[in-house]
Scaffold this active site. Structure first.
Site, PDB file in Angstrom:
ATOM      1  CG  HIS A 198       4.098  -2.793   2.108  1.00  0.00           C
ATOM      2  ND1 HIS A 198       5.385  -2.946   2.520  1.00  0.00           N
ATOM      3  CD2 HIS A 198       3.317  -3.480   2.985  1.00  0.00           C
ATOM      4  CE1 HIS A 198       5.408  -3.694   3.627  1.00  0.00           C
ATOM      5  NE2 HIS A 198       4.162  -4.035   3.919  1.00  0.00           N
ATOM      6  CB  ALA A 199       8.199  -1.709  -1.450  1.00  0.00           C
TER       7      ALA A 199
END
Length: 88
Positions: free
Chosen positions: A15-16
């Site tokens: 994810h980010a």
């Protein structure tokens, strides 16, 4: 060319936050770096490219490096992946 495979163990996948960390490390090297998942490839120096792969838990990814500092780049990225418990 140097390549290394990993299985994603982070419950949220890539994810980010971890993607940003990988991109930051990748940008410290001159070689070309790619991340591959599900027959798709993205430039590991691009957060948009990495995020566009939507890599979930238990995925197998491949990181490849081509260039003068390819071994150093793969080693540094491996350290991040293992230390941050993103993959094995």
């Amino acid at each position: 060319m140097v390549e290394k495979d990993y299985r994603v163990i982070d419950s949220a996948g890539i994810h980010a936050r971890p993607a940003s960390l990988l991109v930051q490390v990748a940008n410290q090297y001159n070689c070309d770096l790619d991340i591959m998942f599900n027959n798709r490839k993205a430039n590991l120096k691009s957060i948009i490219g990495v995020m566009s792969l939507s890599i979930p838990l238990n995925s197998v990814i491949k990181i490849s490096a081509t260039g003068s500092d390819e071994k150093e780049a793969i080693n540094a990225l491996s350290d991040v992946i293992l230390q941050q418990e993103l993959g094995v």
